[in-house]
Design a protein around this motif. Structure first.
Motif, short mmCIF file in Angstrom:
data_model
loop_
_atom_site.label_atom_id
_atom_site.label_comp_id
_atom_site.label_asym_id
_atom_site.label_seq_id
_atom_site.Cartn_x
_atom_site.Cartn_y
_atom_site.Cartn_z
N ASP A 1 0.56 -0.96 -0.29
CA ASP A 1 -0.09 -0.08 -0.32
C ASP A 1 0.87 0.99 0.18
OD1 ASP A 1 -2.58 -1.58 0.20
OD2 ASP A 1 -2.45 -1.14 2.30
N LEU A 2 0.65 2.45 -0.51
CA LEU A 2 1.32 3.59 -0.44
C LEU A 2 0.36 4.28 0.39
CD1 LEU A 2 2.72 3.89 -4.56
CD2 LEU A 2 3.53 2.85 -2.66
N ILE A 3 1.10 4.91 0.93
CA ILE A 3 0.27 5.99 1.62
C ILE A 3 0.61 7.57 2.01
CG2 ILE A 3 -0.38 6.29 4.53
CD1 ILE A 3 0.58 2.43 4.17
N ALA A 4 -0.37 8.68 1.74
CA ALA A 4 0.00 9.27 2.25
C ALA A 4 0.48 9.89 3.65
CB ALA A 4 -0.85 11.13 1.17
N GLU A 5 1.20 10.28 4.19
CA GLU A 5 0.65 11.38 5.36
C GLU A 5 1.04 12.77 5.80
OE1 GLU A 5 0.96 8.61 7.16
OE2 GLU A 5 2.37 7.56 7.12
N LYS A 6 0.19 12.99 6.67
CA LYS A 6 -0.44 14.71 7.20
C LYS A 6 0.76 14.61 7.86
CE LYS A 6 -3.52 17.09 9.06
NZ LYS A 6 -5.02 17.42 10.55
N VAL A 7 1.61 15.98 7.49
CA VAL A 7 2.93 16.48 8.26
C VAL A 7 2.23 17.72 9.04
CG1 VAL A 7 4.89 17.82 8.08
CG2 VAL A 7 3.94 15.98 6.34
N ASN A 8 3.16 17.74 10.18
CA ASN A 8 2.88 18.59 11.08
C ASN A 8 3.17 20.14 10.56
OD1 ASN A 8 2.93 20.46 13.13
ND2 ASN A 8 3.81 18.85 14.74
N PRO A 9 2.97 21.41 9.96
CA PRO A 9 3.06 22.16 9.77
C PRO A 9 4.41 23.27 10.65
CG PRO A 9 0.93 22.95 10.43
CD PRO A 9 1.40 21.45 10.56
N ASP A 10 4.07 22.91 11.44
CA ASP A 10 5.33 23.27 12.55
C ASP A 10 6.28 22.31 12.68
OD1 ASP A 10 3.29 25.43 12.89
OD2 ASP A 10 2.19 23.92 14.60
N ASN A 11 6.45 21.48 12.22
CA ASN A 11 7.47 20.12 12.41
C ASN A 11 7.28 19.38 11.45
OD1 ASN A 11 9.51 18.73 13.35
ND2 ASN A 11 8.43 18.86 15.23
N LYS B 1 6.14 17.62 -1.56
CA LYS B 1 6.11 17.88 -0.35
C LYS B 1 5.20 17.00 0.34
CE LYS B 1 5.39 23.17 -1.45
NZ LYS B 1 4.00 24.30 -1.18
N THR B 2 4.55 16.07 0.02
CA THR B 2 3.33 15.62 0.85
C THR B 2 4.74 13.87 0.79
OG1 THR B 2 1.62 15.81 -0.09
CG2 THR B 2 1.49 13.62 1.43
N PRO B 3 4.91 13.17 2.70
CA PRO B 3 5.44 11.94 2.52
C PRO B 3 4.39 10.74 2.18
CG PRO B 3 5.91 13.19 4.34
CD PRO B 3 5.14 14.18 3.68
N ILE B 4 4.82 9.94 1.25
CA ILE B 4 4.02 8.52 1.23
C ILE B 4 5.37 7.56 1.40
CG2 ILE B 4 3.44 7.47 -1.24
CD1 ILE B 4 2.44 10.12 -1.33
N ALA B 5 4.53 6.94 2.32
CA ALA B 5 4.67 5.89 2.84
C ALA B 5 4.12 4.63 2.28
CB ALA B 5 4.60 5.65 4.66
N MET B 6 4.95 3.30 2.57
CA MET B 6 5.03 2.12 1.83
C MET B 6 4.99 0.60 2.85
SD MET B 6 7.64 -0.18 -0.55
CE MET B 6 8.96 -0.37 0.91
N LEU C 1 -3.30 4.93 -0.16
CA LEU C 1 -4.70 5.56 1.33
C LEU C 1 -3.84 7.17 2.06
CD1 LEU C 1 -4.82 1.81 2.10
CD2 LEU C 1 -6.10 3.46 0.96
N ASP C 2 -5.17 7.37 2.93
CA ASP C 2 -4.58 8.21 4.00
C ASP C 2 -4.16 8.00 5.27
OD1 ASP C 2 -4.66 10.90 5.58
OD2 ASP C 2 -6.49 11.22 4.96
N GLY C 3 -2.95 8.54 5.50
CA GLY C 3 -2.05 7.92 6.40
C GLY C 3 -2.77 8.27 7.66
N ALA C 4 -3.70 9.43 7.93
CA ALA C 4 -4.49 10.10 8.57
C ALA C 4 -5.46 9.41 9.36
CB ALA C 4 -4.10 11.95 8.66
#
Length: 793
Positions: free
Chosen positions: A321-331, A382-387, A458-461
């Motif tokens: 699965d490929l998973i789009a992660e939600k990044v902390n805008p402050d970190n 900009k969006t990390p894609i996890a596997m 997929l949505d990692g969040a």
């Protein structure tokens, strides 16, 4: 002048003699005595007329040590390239052009996983002890004999092979099965950027919420497409095996001429030289197996003896699965998982580059898995894609599985061995002389949250990427001794006995339906003769099915008597692909142009090219031609709204024009064999003039895409290079397994200029079979030389 010519002739003769001596020094040793440290007793290796070793040892460890030695003689360069590819070390010998490939494989985590997994192995288990003896045999050969010619050309330094290398290569093989990298980005793009009207031709559920659409920007889409292209190109450039599909069937004795089960198998793998399989007949008191081995693996992936036989096909379950992660805008080092911000883990690795400075990598990982778009370096979005990948997330005792499968003389033992294959997903088709036939879809199948469709990113969040455990093996598709009297496996969607859905990137059912149609014929008694005809069948119902809805549109598009005659050839075409077929040529060109004219304008060049590399295109095209109202028919950027008839006409005109340009105006010259050819390419064969030394071919190739004789090309314009096909064709009748038949697409040896480098290539393309000698009498009668390995201690 006379003296000068004499000197020149002597110089030329000296160079020729030197070249002959050099080439001969690299050849395998197939006769005489040779010391081998660690042997407890002498081992006899009888080489037959194809260069296949028949190894007779007195104990198991000696047998595997000898196998390592003789396997290395024929395939040391293949072993070296496979471990370097899997572990991200190609740039060290091939230079900066392979940095992207190395970065990809480092990012996948195969190297890290192999190093960690190896530490968990029980070094005293029979399987691991046999592996260590095999690797010792390889290393003894490497240390004592001249390096292969490819080592000299590339400046490769010898270094020992390890258990970590074997596990890494298993990871590469698993990765080559994974279709998600090429499929999920393009399907997600269609869903989120084009909409449901465009998605429905792919036969997938429509999710209008577009879960990740808000976070994926233009840079992310470009990065995902680049990742898909890199994933595909890395396999192509390496010139190494990539698993694509397969046929296999087992027929019970009630349906065979001999009264005993018959097994047929032809795994479909990317063509290359050396060929993927190394044949070896192994024996010691109490054990015998004729096996087909992959590089750096002592356990046969395909095998048979007088008691049982098995073959493999790809399960094609979705285990990545490929998973789009939600990044902390402050970190930027944190992602949102399970209701909280979680730190990304990171590690540093270094790629050594031939002729350049080392490249340092920072490889990141979220709780879902490696961040795979880090493989793109500075070009990632900009969006990390996890596997999430089952190969990295399961215990997966696959070494034990195949060690035990080679000893599985009963249905129960075979089932128990297959249950240990957790990734990649494989169908194991089995038959034994006791009368049993069986099939098990082997994989650790993840549970996914209800409603989640893993065909998309997929949505990692929001939890949809969670994996709440695995299904029990009893839920895996499987059959044993069915009443119909046969079992077929041909990569189509299987059914679970518990009724659960098993997502996957399955092939269309056409190839399996073709096989089933033949095997279901009443009154036919199957043997190795009529089974050959079935394996070599070059027909499919796919073409006529795709064409039927648009035949009137094609008739309307035809502009001359010759073109109208060509359309009628298509209308009468039965889907067969012999060398003299004109309809096959026209259909395959038209297939590409239908996709090109209908889909390129919506997808753009990059995503369209990615789509051409996927199996979902096969699903889409018949659904597209059957739907006159599909949104795909309208061409963007024009003032009018094109209909199906308009776009089919454009595809027809471009097809005819391209075939005329490629083969000439006389359509009688548009024969399939002129445009459909097979060249077995060596990893160095892409570089001229090395192609003349290392590549084998071209050969005019029958068969085609998704026919039983699956000599297949990528969808594209003529001419077509065959990419993959039967990596061997095997037929074993358990009434007398010593008469088993097979073929190697090129030759047993991977050593250039050796007599067995390409000695089966002509026979293979002509559909011939050769005996796989198993009985002591046949081995003795067909022995051409004997290598005696002696204890050196």
């Amino acid at each position: 002048m006379k003296r000068s010519l004499t000197v020149l002739a002597i110089a030329v003769a000296a160079v020729a003699a030197g070249a002959t001596w050099y080439a001969h020094s690299k050849n395998p040793l197939r006769d005489g005595d040779m010391p081998l440290a660690g042997l407890q007793a002498p081992v006899e290796v009888h080489y037959d007329e194809r260069g296949v070793p028949h190894i007779q040892a007195q104990n198991e460890i000696d047998m595997y040590r000898a196998l390592g030695f003789v396997h290395a003689q024929d395939r040391l360069f293949q072993m070296e390239m496979l471990r370097r590819l899997a572990r991200g070390e190609l740039a060290e010998v091939l230079g900066a052009k392979l940095v992207d490939t190395d970065r990809l494989f480092r990012t996948l985590g195969i190297r890290e996983h192999a190093d960690r997994y190896t530490k968990t192995l029980d070094r005293n288990s029979p399987a691991v002890k046999a592996l260590q003896a095999y690797l010792d045999g390889i290393n003894q050969y490497q240390a004592s004999r001249p390096a292969p010619v490819e080592f000299d050309l590339l400046g490769i330094a010898k270094r020992p092979f390890t258990v970590e290398d074997t596990v890494s290569v298993a990871g590469y093989m698993a990765y080559s099965f994974a279709a998600a990298f090429r499929t999920e980005p393009v399907l997600t793009y269609v869903r989120d950027q084009l909409g449901g009207d465009y998605l429905k031709v792919f036969d997938l559920a429509w999710h209008p919420e577009g879960a990740v659409a808000q976070r994926l920007g233009a840079d992310d889409w470009r990065g995902l497409n680049t990742l898909a292209a890199l994933s595909q190109q890395a396999l192509v450039d390496a010139g190494l095996p990539q698993f694509e599909g397969s046929n296999a069937w087992a027929i019970s004795g009630s349906r065979t001429a001999s009264g005993k089960p018959l097994l047929a198998g032809d795994p479909h793998i990317r063509f290359a030289v050396p060929a993927v399989w190394y044949e070896a007949h192994l024996s010691y008191p109490g054990f015998e197996l004729y096996g087909h081995h992959q590089a750096l693996n002592p356990y046969a992936s395909l095998g048979h003896n007088t008691q049982f036989a098995w073959s493999l096909t790809m399960f094609q379950n979705d285990d990545l699965d490929l998973i789009a992660e939600k990044v902390n805008p402050d970190n930027p080092d944190q992602v949102w998982v399970d209701g909280q911000w979680v730190e990304l883990q990171s590690r540093e690795e270094t790629i050594q580059v031939k002729g350049g400075e080392p490249i340092k990598l920072t490889l990141r990982r979220s709780p879902h898995g490696p961040i795979v778009n880090d493989a793109l370096g500075a070009n990632t979005g900009k969006t990390p894609i996890a596997m999430w990948w089952a190969f990295l997330e399961t215990e997966n005792p696959i070494l034990d599985a195949f060690y035990q499968l080679g000893r599985a003389d009963s249905l129960g033992k075979a089932r128990a061995a297959v249950e240990k294959i957790e990734a990649p997903g494989l169908n194991v088709i089995y038959a034994n002389a006791s009368g049993d036939i069986g099939w098990w879809a082997a994989a650790k199948l993840p549970r996914r949250p209800a409603g989640v469709n893993p065909s998309f990113i997929l949505d990692g969040a929001n939890g949809e990427a969670d994996k709440p455990g695995f299904l029990p093996f009893s839920a895996n598709p499987q059959e044993e001794n069915p009443a119909r009297g046969y079992i077929i496996s041909a990569n189509y969607q299987p059914q679970s006995p518990t009724g659960v859905s098993i997502p996957g990137y399955y092939n269309l059912a056409d190839r399996g339906a073709r096989l089933n149609e033949r095997l279901a014929e009443p009154g036919v008694k199957w043997d190795t003769h009529n089974s050959q005809a079935l394996q070599l069948d070059d027909g499919t119902g796919y073409g006529p099915r795709l064409l039927a809805p648009i035949l009137d549109d094609l008739r309307h598009a035809a502009e001359s008597d010759d073109e109208r005659a060509l359309v009628e050839q298509l209308a009468k075409w039965d889907g067969s692909h012999p060398l003299d077929s004109i309809a096959a040529t026209l259909f395959n060109q038209l297939t590409y142009e239908l996709a090109n004219q209908a889909m390129r304008d919506e997808l753009g060049d990059a995503f369209f090219d990615s789509l051409l590399q996927t199996r979902v295109l096969d699903v889409a095209l018949p659904r597209l031609t059957a739907d006159a109202d599909s949104a795909w028919w309208d061409k963007r950027g024009t003032a009018v709204v094109e209909s199906r008839r308009d776009t089919v006409a454009a595809a027809w005109r471009h097809s005819v024009a391209h075939l005329q340009q490629t083969f000439g105006n006389d359509s009688n010259q548009w024969q399939w064999g002129k445009g459909h050819t097979l060249t077995h390419q060596h990893p160095l064969g892409a570089q001229k003039p090395l192609d003349l030394l290392f590549n084998v071919g071209p050969f005019a190739a029958p068969g085609g895409h998704e026919v039983p004789n699956n000599l297949s090309h990528r969808v594209g314009p003529a001419p077509w290079s065959v990419v993959y096909g039967p990596s061997t064709r095997r037929l074993i009748d358990l009434a007398d397994a010593s008469k088993g038949l097979g073929i190697n697409p090129v030759g047993q040896s991977g050593v250039p200029f050796d007599e067995h480098y390409a000695d089966q290539a002509e026979a293979y393309i002509q559909g011939q079979y050769v005996p796989m000698h198993l009985s002591e009498e046949d081995v003795r009668a067909n022995t051409r030389s004997t290598l005696s390995l002696q204890p050196a201690d």
